[in-house]
Design an enzyme around this catalytic site. Structure first.
Site, short mmCIF file in Angstrom:
data_model
loop_
_atom_site.label_atom_id
_atom_site.label_comp_id
_atom_site.label_asym_id
_atom_site.label_seq_id
_atom_site.Cartn_x
_atom_site.Cartn_y
_atom_site.Cartn_z
N SER A 35 0.74 -1.22 -0.16
CA SER A 35 0.01 0.03 0.08
C SER A 35 0.68 1.15 0.11
CB SER A 35 -1.08 -0.08 0.98
OG SER A 35 -1.77 1.37 1.28
N ASN A 36 0.01 2.74 0.26
CA ASN A 36 0.89 3.96 0.26
C ASN A 36 0.56 4.15 1.62
OD1 ASN A 36 -1.34 5.03 -0.99
ND2 ASN A 36 -0.61 4.32 -2.70
N PRO A 37 1.41 6.05 2.07
CA PRO A 37 0.55 6.62 3.02
C PRO A 37 -0.67 7.52 3.05
CG PRO A 37 2.91 6.88 2.46
CD PRO A 37 2.74 5.93 1.30
N SER A 38 -1.11 7.37 1.53
CA SER A 38 -1.92 7.72 1.33
C SER A 38 -3.83 7.75 2.20
CB SER A 38 -2.85 8.25 0.40
OG SER A 38 -4.12 8.58 0.16
N ALA A 40 -4.40 7.38 -4.70
CA ALA A 40 -3.66 6.94 -4.64
C ALA A 40 -3.99 5.44 -5.76
CB ALA A 40 -3.02 6.88 -3.91
#
Length: 433
Positions: A227-230, A293
């Site tokens: 995943s990502n920090p969005s 994102a």
């Protein structure tokens, strides 16, 4: 902050309430006064549990006011100060604003110098809530916020981050510099006469709107994912702004802790494949804003069971090879089916060569606008309450917006949406395509 940011010679009321974030009020007073503003601090009794009136009075060079009826020999006639202060100020800022204070302001309770002045003030009121995540999401708090907005009160939403309780979520007071910048922008717009309600050409009444927001999670096994920090803050701000302008808004959201904006229909998804399916189902909307994102890659063969950490005896280094597949390109698919009169807005989060990459994406994916921002820039990108973006239009327009609260950025993006002359499915995509 510097003197050219719109605060020189302004008169500000700063209300401080009983949140642990009250300690930030000292930095906020300093930021206001350094930028040339006169500041009068009003505190609730509980605020003094976290920061002393002496501290804020020293920084503001004014007596801090708490009670409507102060004691002492100098109290004569001071019971009318709330009236005079309400006439004196250019803007009333409550930061931090607790759930209790939001409720009192929404319902007209008058039990302190702060709430009495808020009822008397003829200037705009800006509240900056700060509280624990679950308190922020509670229906009562959200109901009070709706009442305040209906009364014309401006709200600077709290940020997502670590809270005093130790939990992670939305509820954190923005940093003083971000609040001060927001105040400067608000005062500048007041001077320019731009704070009125949106003009008819800026409304979305009768228009359907699709917004994608937040991250996706691509499973490696049942307990791990890519995943990502969005946090979804920008997308949710866009959905809220579109609903406030009368749009029928569908929000397709990846995993996030944010509350659904009022008047918005929310569809929760987890993976890029799920977001693709939901976006394509609602992709015929008059306005589509792809702010999510989305992970570009996902594990090709996610494990049905938790992968064990024990090293393979044949693999002394303990390395794990993870084979990835491309996820569906949601924005490209929406652009491919774009109809005449539809508006399509995308985002480009870059770390280098931003303008070139964004321009390429704008043309390749048949967008009307692309919003460029940078992941490695302070106060922009993931996990912040502010953003600094450049809007690029298919007609060659380039509009750089200064760093501002994401709700303000959302409004600026929607201000530029027009429903004439959009590319139809068989029309040219513009130069260089």
């Amino acid at each position: 902050m510097t003197d050219d940011q719109g605060l020189q010679g302004t008169r500000l009321l700063l209300g401080v309430t009983g949140s642990i974030a009250a300690y930030k009020a000292a930095e906020l007073v300093r930021a206001f006064t350094k930028a040339g503003a006169e500041v009068q601090v009003l505190m609730t009794r509980d605020a003094a549990r976290f920061i002393t009136p002496l501290t804020l009075g020293t920084l503001s060079e004014r007596e801090v006011l708490v009670e409507i009826f102060p004691d002492g020999p100098a109290a004569g006639g001071s019971w009318t100060k709330h009236v005079h202060l309400g006439l004196w100020a250019d803007l009333f800022v409550v930061a931090p604003a607790t759930a209790t204070t939001l409720s009192k302001l929404a319902h007209g309770v008058c039990d302190s110098m702060l709430t009495a002045t808020a009822l008397s003030a003829r200037c705009p009121l800006l509240v900056c809530p700060a509280m624990d995540h679950d308190m922020w999401l509670h229906p009562a708090t959200q109901r009070n916020l709706r009442l305040l907005r209906e009364d014309g009160v401006r709200i600077l939403d709290p940020e997502h981050g670590e809270l005093a309780s130790g939990l992670i979520g939305q509820g954190r007071l923005p940093e003083p510099d971000a609040i001060a910048a927001h105040v400067a922008t608000l005062l500048s717009e007041m001077d320019d006469g731009e704070v009125e309600e949106h003009t008819p050409e800026q409304t979305l009444t009768g228009k359907s709107v699709l917004v994608t927001a937040g991250p996706t999670r691509e499973p490696i096994d049942p307990v791990r994912f890519i995943s990502n920090p969005s946090t979804g803050t920008m997308g949710y701000a866009l959905a809220a702004a579109a609903a406030e302008r009368g749009g029928a808004v569908t929000l397709v959201s990846g995993p996030t802790t944010l509350a659904t904006p009022p008047g918005v229909t929310r569809i929760d998804v987890t993976t890029a494949d799920e977001m693709y399916a939901a976006a394509m189902q609602h992709g015929g909307a008059d306005l589509v804003i792809a702010a999510a994102a989305v992970a570009d890659y996902a594990p090709a063969e996610p494990s049905a069971h938790k992968r064990k950490k024990e090293a393979d005896p044949a693999n002394e280094a303990g390395e794990v090879v993870l084979r990835l597949r491309r996820t569906p390109d949601i924005l490209a698919a929406l652009g491919a089916q774009k109809r005449k009169g539809q508006q399509l807005v995308g985002f480009a989060l870059e770390t280098q060569d931003g303008l070139a990459n964004a321009q390429s994406k704008l043309q390749r994916k048949r967008l009307d606008w692309i919003v460029l921002n940078y992941a490695n820039e302070d106060g922009a990108g993931f996990g912040t309450g502010t953003n600094r973006v450049t809007l690029l239009g298919r007609d060659g327009a380039e509009v750089a917006l200064p760093k501002a609260e994401k709700g303000r950025i959302a409004g600026a993006i929607l201000d530029r949406v027009r429903f004439q002359g959009a590319w139809g499915p068989k029309e040219k995509q513009g130069p260089g395509v």
